[in-house]
Design a protein around this motif. Structure first.
Motif, mmCIF file in Angstrom:
data_model
loop_
_atom_site.group_PDB
_atom_site.id
_atom_site.type_symbol
_atom_site.label_atom_id
_atom_site.label_comp_id
_atom_site.label_asym_id
_atom_site.label_seq_id
_atom_site.Cartn_x
_atom_site.Cartn_y
_atom_site.Cartn_z
ATOM 1 N N GLU A 6 41.837 31.118 34.591
ATOM 2 C CA GLU A 6 42.256 29.844 35.194
ATOM 3 C C GLU A 6 43.218 29.085 34.280
ATOM 4 O OE1 GLU A 6 38.324 28.607 37.762
ATOM 5 O OE2 GLU A 6 38.179 28.583 35.572
ATOM 6 N N GLN A 7 42.969 29.149 32.985
ATOM 7 C CA GLN A 7 43.823 28.436 32.034
ATOM 8 C C GLN A 7 45.230 29.017 31.987
ATOM 9 O OE1 GLN A 7 41.565 28.822 28.424
ATOM 10 N NE2 GLN A 7 40.117 27.208 28.953
ATOM 11 N N ARG A 8 45.336 30.346 32.126
ATOM 12 C CA ARG A 8 46.637 31.007 31.999
ATOM 13 C C ARG A 8 47.380 31.126 33.330
ATOM 14 N NH1 ARG A 8 44.034 35.152 27.939
ATOM 15 N NH2 ARG A 8 44.769 34.307 25.956
ATOM 16 N N LEU A 9 46.709 30.879 34.432
ATOM 17 C CA LEU A 9 47.337 31.056 35.745
ATOM 18 C C LEU A 9 48.409 29.988 35.967
ATOM 19 C CD1 LEU A 9 47.112 32.797 38.355
ATOM 20 C CD2 LEU A 9 45.678 30.963 39.281
ATOM 21 N N PRO A 10 49.666 30.396 36.198
ATOM 22 C CA PRO A 10 50.735 29.410 36.429
ATOM 23 C C PRO A 10 50.471 28.593 37.693
ATOM 24 C CG PRO A 10 51.641 31.603 36.027
ATOM 25 C CD PRO A 10 50.168 31.776 36.245
ATOM 26 N N LYS A 11 50.908 27.358 37.694
ATOM 27 C CA LYS A 11 50.763 26.488 38.862
ATOM 28 C C LYS A 11 51.906 26.793 39.832
ATOM 29 C CE LYS A 11 47.240 24.159 37.198
ATOM 30 N NZ LYS A 11 46.898 25.099 36.114
ATOM 31 N N LYS A 12 51.616 27.630 40.820
ATOM 32 C CA LYS A 12 52.623 28.021 41.804
ATOM 33 C C LYS A 12 52.021 27.961 43.200
ATOM 34 C CE LYS A 12 55.192 31.225 38.825
ATOM 35 N NZ LYS A 12 55.675 32.615 38.679
ATOM 36 N N ASN A 13 52.899 27.766 44.202
ATOM 37 C CA ASN A 13 52.422 27.736 45.583
ATOM 38 C C ASN A 13 51.938 29.107 46.025
ATOM 39 O OD1 ASN A 13 52.987 25.004 45.926
ATOM 40 N ND2 ASN A 13 55.109 25.405 46.536
ATOM 41 N N LYS A 14 52.671 30.141 45.633
ATOM 42 C CA LYS A 14 52.324 31.509 45.998
ATOM 43 C C LYS A 14 52.261 32.381 44.753
ATOM 44 C CE LYS A 14 52.442 30.763 50.479
ATOM 45 N NZ LYS A 14 51.222 30.830 51.317
ATOM 46 N N LEU A 15 51.298 33.295 44.720
ATOM 47 C CA LEU A 15 51.115 34.170 43.574
ATOM 48 C C LEU A 15 51.837 35.498 43.777
ATOM 49 C CD1 LEU A 15 47.249 33.754 42.998
ATOM 50 C CD2 LEU A 15 49.103 32.420 41.976
ATOM 51 N N PHE A 16 52.479 35.954 42.725
ATOM 52 C CA PHE A 16 53.021 37.311 42.685
ATOM 53 C C PHE A 16 52.222 38.079 41.642
ATOM 54 C CE2 PHE A 16 56.355 39.962 40.344
ATOM 55 C CZ PHE A 16 56.030 41.114 41.033
ATOM 56 N N ILE A 17 51.527 39.131 42.100
ATOM 57 C CA ILE A 17 50.629 39.890 41.235
ATOM 58 C C ILE A 17 51.104 41.347 41.185
ATOM 59 C CG2 ILE A 17 48.216 40.560 40.819
ATOM 60 C CD1 ILE A 17 47.476 38.151 42.708
ATOM 61 N N PRO A 18 51.867 41.710 40.154
ATOM 62 C CA PRO A 18 52.338 43.084 40.041
ATOM 63 C C PRO A 18 51.307 44.000 39.390
ATOM 64 C CG PRO A 18 53.265 41.775 38.275
ATOM 65 C CD PRO A 18 52.430 40.837 39.104
ATOM 66 N N PHE A 19 51.385 45.272 39.751
ATOM 67 C CA PHE A 19 50.536 46.323 39.168
ATOM 68 C C PHE A 19 51.432 47.350 38.504
ATOM 69 C CE2 PHE A 19 49.033 50.655 39.445
ATOM 70 C CZ PHE A 19 47.706 50.607 39.049
ATOM 71 N N ILE A 20 51.131 47.689 37.247
ATOM 72 C CA ILE A 20 51.785 48.803 36.570
ATOM 73 C C ILE A 20 50.713 49.637 35.870
ATOM 74 C CG2 ILE A 20 54.032 47.697 36.269
ATOM 75 C CD1 ILE A 20 53.228 46.995 33.395
ATOM 76 N N VAL A 21 51.054 50.860 35.535
ATOM 77 C CA VAL A 21 50.103 51.767 34.888
ATOM 78 C C VAL A 21 50.322 51.736 33.376
ATOM 79 C CG1 VAL A 21 49.336 54.161 34.677
ATOM 80 C CG2 VAL A 21 49.984 53.250 36.917
ATOM 81 N N ALA A 22 49.272 51.472 32.634
ATOM 82 C CA ALA A 22 49.348 51.443 31.167
ATOM 83 C C ALA A 22 49.800 52.797 30.631
ATOM 84 C CB ALA A 22 47.987 51.079 30.579
ATOM 85 N N GLY A 23 50.839 52.773 29.787
ATOM 86 C CA GLY A 23 51.306 54.011 29.166
ATOM 87 C C GLY A 23 52.333 54.783 29.946
ATOM 88 N N ASP A 24 52.771 54.267 31.092
ATOM 89 C CA ASP A 24 53.793 54.945 31.891
ATOM 90 C C ASP A 24 55.099 54.162 31.811
ATOM 91 O OD1 ASP A 24 55.091 56.579 33.847
ATOM 92 O OD2 ASP A 24 54.642 55.038 35.345
ATOM 93 N N PRO A 25 56.158 54.746 31.280
ATOM 94 C CA PRO A 25 56.259 56.123 30.776
ATOM 95 C C PRO A 25 55.858 56.257 29.305
ATOM 96 C CG PRO A 25 58.418 55.101 30.752
ATOM 97 C CD PRO A 25 57.475 54.081 31.323
ATOM 98 N N HIS A 26 55.610 55.120 28.633
ATOM 99 C CA HIS A 26 55.197 55.128 27.234
ATOM 100 C C HIS A 26 54.537 53.776 26.955
ATOM 101 C CE1 HIS A 26 55.575 54.810 22.835
ATOM 102 N NE2 HIS A 26 55.609 56.142 22.836
ATOM 103 N N PRO A 27 53.509 53.731 26.099
ATOM 104 C CA PRO A 27 52.840 52.454 25.826
ATOM 105 C C PRO A 27 53.780 51.316 25.423
ATOM 106 C CG PRO A 27 51.551 54.255 24.933
ATOM 107 C CD PRO A 27 52.823 54.857 25.441
ATOM 108 N N ASN A 28 54.766 51.602 24.587
ATOM 109 C CA ASN A 28 55.701 50.546 24.176
ATOM 110 C C ASN A 28 56.511 50.017 25.349
ATOM 111 O OD1 ASN A 28 54.842 50.905 21.555
ATOM 112 N ND2 ASN A 28 56.589 52.172 20.954
ATOM 113 N N ILE A 29 56.853 50.896 26.272
ATOM 114 C CA ILE A 29 57.609 50.485 27.458
ATOM 115 C C ILE A 29 56.740 49.623 28.367
ATOM 116 C CG2 ILE A 29 58.935 51.275 29.458
ATOM 117 C CD1 ILE A 29 60.293 51.939 26.837
#
Length: 269
Positions: A6-29
């Protein structure tokens, strides 16, 4: 007392929640992509843990998980990536999206210790039904972790129970089956979202198959946000050669950011 989610959630009218896979194509990326997503307007980051038997994931995310597993990415080192993201400037909430078996293998106590040490805010486990997750929800509460609930159109008489108990946001599954890019939205989704919103005390976000601005425009009056996964992971796959080359990485990351911004434009308008 507010949770870190709750503390980190930006105050926006609509939420954009992206999903990515950890380590694809590399952890640093993965770290770089997280920062680009925040700059593009992400409200929350879902960090998918690569798993060898992902029951809810379609072919795009399965391929990404296979690439990450070849990099020997585990639940433990995926969680540790979050603290690196924080040091690079990531301020939005991060949710760990994992199947239950990796948590069980790591041990729940070890899992929550790592989550706290690395500033993770939430947990989503798609293969643990609501009726079987009470113990884990309690542990999340004890450790200040927001437990994200999934609800599907087939939940029917369970929608009220799941929605009433939702934390952070309620993840509404737009289509039956596995994740993946879809060209159309079924008409039933609108009444389903209205039903979910009737009972939910937290924002209602819709995911599974949401991949373009036209779909978001059609949905935005019925929900509080969207979850986009396969379309982003597919774009990452297209950019892998450039992302993995130091000379072209910066340009590829900006390409990714611009692509994301174009998809979510209806959210910002």
């Amino acid at each position: 007392m507010k949770t870190t989610f709750e503390q980190r959630l930006p105050k926006k009218n609509k939420l954009f929640i992206p999903f990515i896979v950890a380590g694809d194509p590399h952890p640093n990326i993965t770290v770089d992509l997280a920062i680009m997503l925040q700059e593009a307007g992400a409200s929350v980051l879902e960090l998918g843990i690569p798993y060898s038997d992902p029951l809810a994931d379609g072919p795009v995310i399965q391929k990404a998980a296979s690439r990450a597993l070849k990099n020997e990415v585990t639940l433990e080192n995926s969680i540790k990536l979050v603290s690196i993201m924080r040091k690079k400037g990531l301020k939005i909430p991060v949710i760990i999206f994992t199947y239950y078996n990796p948590v069980l293998q790591l041990g729940e106590d070890n899992f929550f210790a790592l989550v706290q040490q690395n500033e993770v805010d939430g947990l989503l486990i798609p293969d643990l039904p609501f009726e079987e997750n009470e113990s884990l929800r309690e542990k999340c509460q004890q450790n200040g972790v927001t437990f994200i609930s999934l609800v599907a159109p087939t939940s029917t008489n369970r929608i009220a129970k799941i929605a009433t108990n939702a934390q952070g946001f309620l993840y509404c599954v737009s289509a039956l089956g596995v994740t993946g890019v879809r060209n159309s939205i079924h008409d039933h989704i609108y009444s389903f979202l209205e039903e979910a919103k009737k009972y939910s005390n937290v924002p209602v976000a819709v995911g599974f198959g949401i991949s373009n601005s036209t779909q978001i425009e059609a949905l935005k009056g019925y929900c509080d946000g969207v979850v986009i996964g396969s379309a982003l992971v597919q774009k990452i796959e297209e950019l892998i050669p450039k992302l993995m080359d130091e000379e072209t990485k910066t340009t590829a990351l900006l390409n990714f950011k611009n692509y994301v911004s174009s998809i979510i434009s209806p959210i910002n308008n």
